[in-house]
Scaffold this motif. Structure first.
Motif, PDB file in Angstrom:
ATOM      1  N   PHE A   1      -2.264   8.377   3.168  1.00 45.38           N
ATOM      2  CA  PHE A   1      -2.997   7.372   2.393  1.00 45.38           C
ATOM      3  C   PHE A   1      -3.599   6.272   3.257  1.00 45.38           C
ATOM      4  O   PHE A   1      -4.340   5.434   2.758  1.00 45.38           O
ATOM      5  N   ASP A   2      -3.257   6.257   4.553  1.00 46.91           N
ATOM      6  CA  ASP A   2      -3.838   5.218   5.409  1.00 46.91           C
ATOM      7  C   ASP A   2      -5.055   5.722   6.182  1.00 46.91           C
ATOM      8  O   ASP A   2      -5.555   5.046   7.078  1.00 46.91           O
ATOM      9  N   ASN A   3      -5.556   6.910   5.829  1.00 47.17           N
ATOM     10  CA  ASN A   3      -6.767   7.429   6.474  1.00 47.17           C
ATOM     11  C   ASN A   3      -7.982   6.745   5.851  1.00 47.17           C
ATOM     12  O   ASN A   3      -8.491   7.152   4.806  1.00 47.17           O
ATOM     13  N   THR A   4      -8.460   5.683   6.501  1.00 51.45           N
ATOM     14  CA  THR A   4      -9.541   4.881   5.915  1.00 51.45           C
ATOM     15  C   THR A   4     -10.904   5.554   6.064  1.00 51.45           C
ATOM     16  O   THR A   4     -11.809   5.293   5.278  1.00 51.45           O
ATOM     17  N   GLU A   5     -11.041   6.427   7.048  1.00 48.23           N
ATOM     18  CA  GLU A   5     -12.323   7.137   7.207  1.00 48.23           C
ATOM     19  C   GLU A   5     -12.603   7.974   5.958  1.00 48.23           C
ATOM     20  O   GLU A   5     -13.713   7.992   5.437  1.00 48.23           O
ATOM     21  N   VAL A   6     -11.565   8.655   5.469  1.00 48.65           N
ATOM     22  CA  VAL A   6     -11.700   9.449   4.228  1.00 48.65           C
ATOM     23  C   VAL A   6     -11.804   8.496   3.027  1.00 48.65           C
ATOM     24  O   VAL A   6     -12.655   8.670   2.154  1.00 48.65           O
ATOM     25  N   ALA A   7     -10.954   7.482   3.003  1.00 43.76           N
ATOM     26  CA  ALA A   7     -10.889   6.566   1.853  1.00 43.76           C
ATOM     27  C   ALA A   7     -12.235   5.921   1.539  1.00 43.76           C
ATOM     28  O   ALA A   7     -12.611   5.790   0.370  1.00 43.76           O
ATOM     29  N   PHE A   8     -12.969   5.520   2.568  1.00 47.49           N
ATOM     30  CA  PHE A   8     -14.217   4.776   2.346  1.00 47.49           C
ATOM     31  C   PHE A   8     -15.459   5.577   2.753  1.00 47.49           C
ATOM     32  O   PHE A   8     -16.523   4.999   2.973  1.00 47.49           O
TER      33      PHE A   8
ATOM     34  N   LEU B   1     -12.254   2.463 -10.450  1.00 52.00           N
ATOM     35  CA  LEU B   1     -13.353   2.337  -9.497  1.00 52.00           C
ATOM     36  C   LEU B   1     -13.223   1.009  -8.742  1.00 52.00           C
ATOM     37  O   LEU B   1     -12.943  -0.028  -9.338  1.00 52.00           O
ATOM     38  N   GLY B   2     -13.400   1.070  -7.426  1.00 51.07           N
ATOM     39  CA  GLY B   2     -13.344  -0.156  -6.629  1.00 51.07           C
ATOM     40  C   GLY B   2     -11.960  -0.529  -6.166  1.00 51.07           C
ATOM     41  O   GLY B   2     -11.772  -1.538  -5.494  1.00 51.07           O
ATOM     42  N   MET B   3     -10.954   0.286  -6.528  1.00 52.30           N
ATOM     43  CA  MET B   3      -9.580  -0.002  -6.119  1.00 52.30           C
ATOM     44  C   MET B   3      -8.886   1.276  -5.662  1.00 52.30           C
ATOM     45  O   MET B   3      -9.175   2.368  -6.161  1.00 52.30           O
ATOM     46  N   SER B   4      -7.981   1.124  -4.704  1.00 53.20           N
ATOM     47  CA  SER B   4      -7.131   2.238  -4.228  1.00 53.20           C
ATOM     48  C   SER B   4      -7.928   3.488  -3.834  1.00 53.20           C
ATOM     49  O   SER B   4      -7.515   4.613  -4.115  1.00 53.20           O
ATOM     50  N   ASP B   5      -9.048   3.267  -3.157  1.00 60.29           N
ATOM     51  CA  ASP B   5      -9.830   4.415  -2.671  1.00 60.29           C
ATOM     52  C   ASP B   5      -9.025   5.244  -1.670  1.00 60.29           C
ATOM     53  O   ASP B   5      -9.246   6.446  -1.528  1.00 60.29           O
ATOM     54  N   ASN B   6      -8.083   4.594  -0.990  1.00 64.56           N
ATOM     55  CA  ASN B   6      -7.250   5.333  -0.022  1.00 64.56           C
ATOM     56  C   ASN B   6      -6.407   6.395  -0.728  1.00 64.56           C
ATOM     57  O   ASN B   6      -6.129   7.460  -0.159  1.00 64.56           O
ATOM     58  N   ILE B   7      -6.041   6.138  -1.989  1.00 67.26           N
ATOM     59  CA  ILE B   7      -5.280   7.128  -2.767  1.00 67.26           C
ATOM     60  C   ILE B   7      -6.230   8.196  -3.311  1.00 67.26           C
ATOM     61  O   ILE B   7      -6.031   9.393  -3.092  1.00 67.26           O
TER      62      ILE B   7
ATOM     63  N   LEU C   1      -6.352  12.115  -1.798  1.00 67.87           N
ATOM     64  CA  LEU C   1      -5.837  13.157  -2.693  1.00 67.87           C
ATOM     65  C   LEU C   1      -6.908  14.210  -2.975  1.00 67.87           C
ATOM     66  O   LEU C   1      -6.633  15.408  -2.961  1.00 67.87           O
ATOM     67  N   ALA C   2      -8.135  13.738  -3.232  1.00 68.00           N
ATOM     68  CA  ALA C   2      -9.234  14.677  -3.533  1.00 68.00           C
ATOM     69  C   ALA C   2      -9.504  15.582  -2.339  1.00 68.00           C
ATOM     70  O   ALA C   2      -9.726  16.788  -2.490  1.00 68.00           O
ATOM     71  N   LYS C   3      -9.476  15.005  -1.144  1.00 67.70           N
ATOM     72  CA  LYS C   3      -9.727  15.801   0.066  1.00 67.70           C
ATOM     73  C   LYS C   3      -8.645  16.872   0.249  1.00 67.70           C
ATOM     74  O   LYS C   3      -8.910  17.960   0.757  1.00 67.70           O
ATOM     75  N   ALA C   4      -7.426  16.566  -0.226  1.00 69.23           N
ATOM     76  CA  ALA C   4      -6.319  17.531  -0.119  1.00 69.23           C
ATOM     77  C   ALA C   4      -6.351  18.570  -1.248  1.00 69.23           C
ATOM     78  O   ALA C   4      -5.475  19.428  -1.326  1.00 69.23           O
ATOM     79  N   GLY C   5      -7.358  18.459  -2.140  1.00 68.55           N
ATOM     80  CA  GLY C   5      -7.545  19.488  -3.165  1.00 68.55           C
ATOM     81  C   GLY C   5      -6.968  19.177  -4.529  1.00 68.55           C
ATOM     82  O   GLY C   5      -6.999  20.016  -5.435  1.00 68.55           O
ATOM     83  N   TYR C   6      -6.422  17.949  -4.712  1.00 71.67           N
ATOM     84  CA  TYR C   6      -5.848  17.587  -6.012  1.00 71.67           C
ATOM     85  C   TYR C   6      -6.951  17.154  -6.986  1.00 71.67           C
ATOM     86  O   TYR C   6      -8.047  16.776  -6.575  1.00 71.67           O
TER      87      TYR C   6
ATOM     88  N   ILE D   1      -9.665  -2.118   4.116  1.00 74.35           N
ATOM     89  CA  ILE D   1     -11.115  -2.335   4.287  1.00 74.35           C
ATOM     90  C   ILE D   1     -11.406  -2.834   5.705  1.00 74.35           C
ATOM     91  O   ILE D   1     -12.317  -2.343   6.376  1.00 74.35           O
ATOM     92  N   ARG D   2     -10.605  -3.782   6.168  1.00 77.35           N
ATOM     93  CA  ARG D   2     -10.835  -4.352   7.512  1.00 77.35           C
ATOM     94  C   ARG D   2     -10.544  -3.330   8.611  1.00 77.35           C
ATOM     95  O   ARG D   2     -11.227  -3.299   9.634  1.00 77.35           O
ATOM     96  N   LYS D   3      -9.554  -2.486   8.362  1.00 80.15           N
ATOM     97  CA  LYS D   3      -9.243  -1.413   9.319  1.00 80.15           C
ATOM     98  C   LYS D   3     -10.441  -0.464   9.464  1.00 80.15           C
ATOM     99  O   LYS D   3     -10.817  -0.067  10.567  1.00 80.15           O
ATOM    100  N   GLU D   4     -11.079  -0.149   8.312  1.00 79.63           N
ATOM    101  CA  GLU D   4     -12.231   0.757   8.345  1.00 79.63           C
ATOM    102  C   GLU D   4     -13.453   0.098   8.978  1.00 79.63           C
ATOM    103  O   GLU D   4     -14.193   0.728   9.740  1.00 79.63           O
ATOM    104  N   LEU D   5     -13.662  -1.200   8.678  1.00 81.24           N
ATOM    105  CA  LEU D   5     -14.789  -1.913   9.308  1.00 81.24           C
ATOM    106  C   LEU D   5     -14.639  -1.921  10.820  1.00 81.24           C
ATOM    107  O   LEU D   5     -15.606  -1.695  11.566  1.00 81.24           O
ATOM    108  N   LYS D   6     -13.419  -2.131  11.289  1.00 79.22           N
ATOM    109  CA  LYS D   6     -13.122  -2.131  12.726  1.00 79.22           C
ATOM    110  C   LYS D   6     -13.368  -0.741  13.326  1.00 79.22           C
ATOM    111  O   LYS D   6     -13.946  -0.616  14.402  1.00 79.22           O
ATOM    112  N   ARG D   7     -12.932   0.285  12.591  1.00 79.47           N
ATOM    113  CA  ARG D   7     -13.124   1.668  13.077  1.00 79.47           C
ATOM    114  C   ARG D   7     -14.608   1.995  13.228  1.00 79.47           C
ATOM    115  O   ARG D   7     -15.057   2.577  14.204  1.00 79.47           O
TER     116      ARG D   7
END
Length: 392
Positions: free
Chosen positions: A9-16, A329-335, A339-344, A383-389
């Motif tokens: 759930f901490d994969n921000t590249e996928v999340a955002f 919408l707009g919240m918990s994109d990391n979840i 999850l969607a990328k894992a096929g759920y 969000i800040r982690k992803e902006l930094k990445r």
């Protein structure tokens, strides 16, 4: 030994992945404000005041919080959001979020609007559920009187009958289109008649599979028992049980009313007790998957992870149609996106409606993010982690 898959759930590249740099910077600004209770409270008061006296703030609201948390002013306007989410295998639950109108003409208009969301669902396979609040279709005062077993006037009886007719129209459309419908939960003092109507609809329309879903707010101390009872009634009458499981949205209101009227607070005494009830509820639904379909409406990482583990232990595929995950919408994109990328099966609640009419919803989201311990800080950190990445 077979390993149980863990979602990162901490994969921000996928999340955002679905957000542009501009959108991510805007999210950073919104959650920075929300993360400071004093600033958030001041901004909320200013917005309420500005709308009340007619100051031209609508456009500012539209390009900031409205754009972040809502799909558009109409279902058609929300199609861009539907298509965008669908690219990442995330569905949309169109939520007509207009509040505060309490006359029969508005109730009829809301019914027509909800019925039209099934047309959007038919047009797009990316709308797996429709949804409504019963208080959008009828008076909460009458629902309260029905629950209290007060004697209704002839006029009130007719009004309550109209509520049941409107709910039936929506559930019938859900059955005809084979698009399941979620009946949202309300305050505890009006929930009983809503439950009764929901189970009547299930008895009628859930003969082959779960089409009508009722919502279980697990922060209520009686809710795990209610869930088990709903299952037993479904088994007795041989229909499928549709369960939308949430922690709950009216905690302060419930506690305040209980204190004022001198009855026991219906909410669990601690967050841990709510979390335990929620997770036990998920386990109960998966244990009884032959008859129960569940939509897990949660922003809690542990509960979402726990549900994937339960599915794995039961030998269920990630895309088993009896289990869905949903966030706003707009919240918990990391979840949602991980999850969607894992096929759920994942869907976002996408509110829509005229900006000024959706304001009560947006103000609740701001208050919720400010009051839920760590919610806005968690969002902001990701969000800040992803902006930094992205800056490398």
């Amino acid at each position: 030994m077979e390993t149980i898959p863990t979602i990162q759930f901490d994969n921000t590249e996928v999340a955002f992945s679905y957000k542009s740099d501009r959108e991510l910077k805007k999210a950073n600004l919104i959650f920075s404000l929300v993360n400071h209770p004093m600033i958030s409270g001041l901004a909320t008061s200013l917005v309420k005041f500005s709308l009340a006296v007619g100051l031209p703030v609508k456009n500012l609201i539209r390009i900031t919080v409205f754009e972040h948390f809502c799909g558009g002013e109409t279902a058609e306007e929300s199609e861009k959001t539907i298509d965008k989410l669908a690219q990442y295998k995330v569905g949309t639950i169109l939520d007509y979020s207009v509040e505060g109108k309490h006359d029969e003409a508005s109730f009829d208009q809301t019914t027509r609007e909800i019925l039209s969301t099934f047309d959007e669902a038919k047009k797009s396979r990316s709308v797996p559920f429709c949804v409504f609040k019963t208080t959008g279709l009828g008076s909460s005062e009458i629902l309260e009187k029905v629950q209290a077993k007060s004697v209704l006037t002839a006029e009130e009886t007719a009004a309550f009958d109209r509520v049941k007719i409107r709910v039936e129209q929506i559930c019938q459309r859900a059955f005809e289109t084979q698009v399941p419908v979620l009946i949202d939960a309300e305050d505890s003092w009006i929930q009983n008649p809503i439950d009764e109507i929901a189970y009547e609809m299930m008895k009628k329309y859930n003969q082959q599979k779960a089409i009508v879903f009722n919502t279980f707010q697990m922060y209520r101390s009686d809710m795990l028992g209610n869930l088990r009872n709903a299952f037993h009634v479904a088994a007795m009458h041989n229909y499928f049980l549709g369960v939308k499981m949430v922690r709950g949205a009216y905690m302060e209101k419930e506690a305040e009313r209980a204190a004022n009227l001198g009855y026991p607070n219906p909410i669990h005494p601690s967050k841990q007790a709510t979390d335990d009830a929620f997770n036990q509820g998920l386990a109960f639904c998966v244990d009884n998957k032959q008859r129960v379909s569940v939509l897990c409406g949660s922003h809690n990482e542990y509960s979402n992870q726990y549900l994937t583990v339960l599915m794995h232990k039961h030998g269920m595929k990630a895309n088993d149609q009896r289990v869905w995950f949903a966030q706003l919408l707009g919240m918990s994109d990391n979840i949602s996106f991980n999850l969607a990328k894992a096929g759920y099966n994942v869907a976002k609640y996408v509110p829509y409606g005229p900006v000024e009419s959706v304001m009560p919803y947006l103000l609740r989201r701001a208050a919720e993010n400010t009051s839920v311990a760590g919610q806005s800080s968690r969002e902001l950190g990701l969000i800040r982690k992803e902006l930094k990445r992205r800056r490398g």
